[in-house]
Design an enzyme around this catalytic site. Structure first.
Site, mmCIF file in Angstrom:
data_model
loop_
_atom_site.group_PDB
_atom_site.id
_atom_site.type_symbol
_atom_site.label_atom_id
_atom_site.label_comp_id
_atom_site.label_asym_id
_atom_site.label_seq_id
_atom_site.Cartn_x
_atom_site.Cartn_y
_atom_site.Cartn_z
ATOM 1 N N ASP A 83 0.833 -1.195 0.000
ATOM 2 C CA ASP A 83 0.000 0.000 0.000
ATOM 3 C C ASP A 83 0.870 1.248 0.000
ATOM 4 O O ASP A 83 1.863 1.331 0.722
ATOM 5 C CB ASP A 83 -0.900 -0.020 1.243
ATOM 6 C CG ASP A 83 -2.022 0.997 1.180
ATOM 7 O OD1 ASP A 83 -2.402 1.400 0.068
ATOM 8 O OD2 ASP A 83 -2.529 1.378 2.253
ATOM 9 N N GLU A 141 -2.570 6.218 -8.184
ATOM 10 C CA GLU A 141 -3.474 7.145 -7.490
ATOM 11 C C GLU A 141 -3.560 8.450 -8.246
ATOM 12 O O GLU A 141 -2.545 8.973 -8.720
ATOM 13 C CB GLU A 141 -3.013 7.405 -6.059
ATOM 14 C CG GLU A 141 -3.927 8.363 -5.302
ATOM 15 C CD GLU A 141 -3.618 8.460 -3.813
ATOM 16 O OE1 GLU A 141 -3.618 9.586 -3.290
ATOM 17 O OE2 GLU A 141 -3.391 7.413 -3.186
ATOM 18 N N HIS A 185 -7.433 9.552 5.074
ATOM 19 C CA HIS A 185 -6.856 8.549 5.950
ATOM 20 C C HIS A 185 -6.937 8.999 7.412
ATOM 21 O O HIS A 185 -7.160 10.162 7.703
ATOM 22 C CB HIS A 185 -5.384 8.310 5.594
ATOM 23 C CG HIS A 185 -5.184 7.755 4.217
ATOM 24 N ND1 HIS A 185 -4.454 8.396 3.252
ATOM 25 C CD2 HIS A 185 -5.628 6.614 3.641
ATOM 26 C CE1 HIS A 185 -4.449 7.679 2.138
ATOM 27 N NE2 HIS A 185 -5.153 6.589 2.355
ATOM 28 N N GLY A 186 -6.730 8.039 8.305
ATOM 29 C CA GLY A 186 -6.540 8.391 9.696
ATOM 30 C C GLY A 186 -7.782 8.256 10.562
ATOM 31 O O GLY A 186 -8.866 7.905 10.099
ATOM 32 N N HIS A 219 -9.877 4.702 -1.137
ATOM 33 C CA HIS A 219 -8.997 4.765 0.034
ATOM 34 C C HIS A 219 -9.672 5.572 1.138
ATOM 35 O O HIS A 219 -10.659 6.263 0.912
ATOM 36 C CB HIS A 219 -7.668 5.437 -0.337
ATOM 37 C CG HIS A 219 -6.705 4.534 -1.025
ATOM 38 N ND1 HIS A 219 -5.480 4.207 -0.485
ATOM 39 C CD2 HIS A 219 -6.780 3.882 -2.214
ATOM 40 C CE1 HIS A 219 -4.842 3.396 -1.318
ATOM 41 N NE2 HIS A 219 -5.609 3.191 -2.378
ATOM 42 N N SER A 222 -12.556 3.990 6.137
ATOM 43 C CA SER A 222 -12.996 3.473 7.427
ATOM 44 C C SER A 222 -14.193 4.266 7.938
ATOM 45 O O SER A 222 -14.339 5.457 7.646
ATOM 46 C CB SER A 222 -11.859 3.524 8.449
ATOM 47 O OG SER A 222 -10.906 2.510 8.193
ATOM 48 N N ASN A 262 -10.191 0.152 0.724
ATOM 49 C CA ASN A 262 -9.130 0.083 1.729
ATOM 50 C C ASN A 262 -9.670 0.365 3.126
ATOM 51 O O ASN A 262 -10.376 1.341 3.337
ATOM 52 C CB ASN A 262 -8.023 1.090 1.397
ATOM 53 C CG ASN A 262 -7.121 0.615 0.286
ATOM 54 O OD1 ASN A 262 -7.558 -0.073 -0.630
ATOM 55 N ND2 ASN A 262 -5.859 0.982 0.360
#
Length: 336
Positions: A83, A141, A185-186, A219, A222, A262
């Site tokens: 990744d 990307e 992200h994060g 990506h 979450s 992801n």
């Protein structure tokens, strides 16, 4: 079962109308949780790892252990995926260590600033040429995903441009393309529940229509479940209130053409929350096994839930791996 390539796995996902979760791991215990979840749900699986981010003594030591672990799941089609490879050298190192898929993140320069389209195209083309010669798949990307940093700041998000996506795919020959649609992200993503002004879901449809043979990747997806944040905070963390990507939006993205989703932070929240709880409720224990085991089990439950959500559950027996040599031959035919 030998490792499979990302290209083959996502081709199968397209035929089956589902997506594959790519689950980031930084040690063997997390990898075991992902593979056990795949075995539980009979799922093909993408086991993902970032270079330089491991609890073990070094990447090569960790990667070797991953191969040994994967050998214990002969019934599963497993993609071993790098990744966010930051440069061609890192991607080559992963390929030399048996990865069947690499992501070259040409969207950022070495200093973390967004690269130009020309810079991204050049570095991605270089990696694709080397990877396809070996039969290995490549993810690129376009745009920048952004996300929270360890100092509490956030990296900028640059949305993907559909017309550039068409040019990028035609020039590079990537197998999969991560497109920036507003995710990040994060553990700190959005200040309020995300809506159409934050998540540009229509970009997925536009780009998918322009590059129909290239698999799209989401990506930074979450969900950051509130109960997991609260569990971590109850036992010592200090995570701010935040919202992630709703499950319904992830499912909708699959109907629009996303084939790889992801997931990293949700797994970490589940693992660490359970470990924190075990430590916080047993003040006399100092044996890591007694708090790492609940962490592994919580992560397995989380990953299994996502595999069912993405539709990959039950598809482990759908196909047999295509050897890298045969994939290399097919790539040669595609470009001749």
């Amino acid at each position: 079962m030998p490792l499979v390539t990302l290209r083959q796995a996502l081709d199968e996902a397209r035929r089956g109308g589902y997506a594959l979760g790519a689950f980031n791991v930084s040690d063997v215990l997390q990898a075991e949780a992902v593979l056990d979840a795949a075995a539980e749900t009979s799922s093909p699986v993408i086991l993902a790892s970032l270079a330089g981010v491991t609890a073990h003594g070094g990447d090569e030591r960790f990667w070797s252990a991953l191969h040994h672990l994967i050998d214990g799941y002969p019934q599963l089609p497993v993609v071993l995926h790098l990744d966010h490879g930051p440069d061609p050298a890192t991607c080559r190192r992963a390929m030399d260590n048996g990865f069947t898929s690499v992501m070259i993140d040409g969207s950022l320069r070495a200093d973390g600033t967004p690269s130009s389209f020309a810079e991204n195209l050049a570095v991605t083309t270089e990696v694709v040429a080397e990877a396809h010669r070996r039969g290995v798949s490549v993810e690129g990307e376009l745009g920048t995903i952004g996300g929270s940093k360890t100092d509490g700041s956030r990296a900028p998000i640059v949305l993907a441009d559909p017309d550039q996506a068409r040019e990028f795919v035609a020039a590079t020959g990537v197998d999969a393309l991560a497109v920036a649609i507003g995710t990040s992200h994060g553990a700190y993503k959005f200040d309020a529940p995300p809506d159409g002004s934050v998540l540009q879901m229509t970009l997925i449809e536009k780009i998918s229509s322009l590059v129909p043979q290239t698999h799209l990747v989401m990506h930074g997806s979450s969900s950051l479940p509130a109960q997991l944040r609260e569990q971590n905070n109850r036992y010592g963390a200090g995570l701010p209130e935040s919202w992630g990507v709703p499950d319904a939006e992830k499912v909708r993205s699959i109907t629009m053409g996303v084939r790889k989703i992801n997931q990293g932070m949700d797994s970490h929240l589940a693992f660490t929350g359970a470990a924190r709880q075990a430590l916080g409720t047993d003040r006399l224990n100092v044996d890591p096994a007694y708090y790492l085991r609940p962490g592994r089990e919580a992560m397995q439950r989380m990953v299994a839930e996502r595999m069912r959500l993405f539709g990959q559950a039950g598809h482990a027996d759908d196909y047999q791996p295509v050897p890298l040599a045969e994939m290399a031959r097919r790539y040669t035919l595609e470009t001749s």
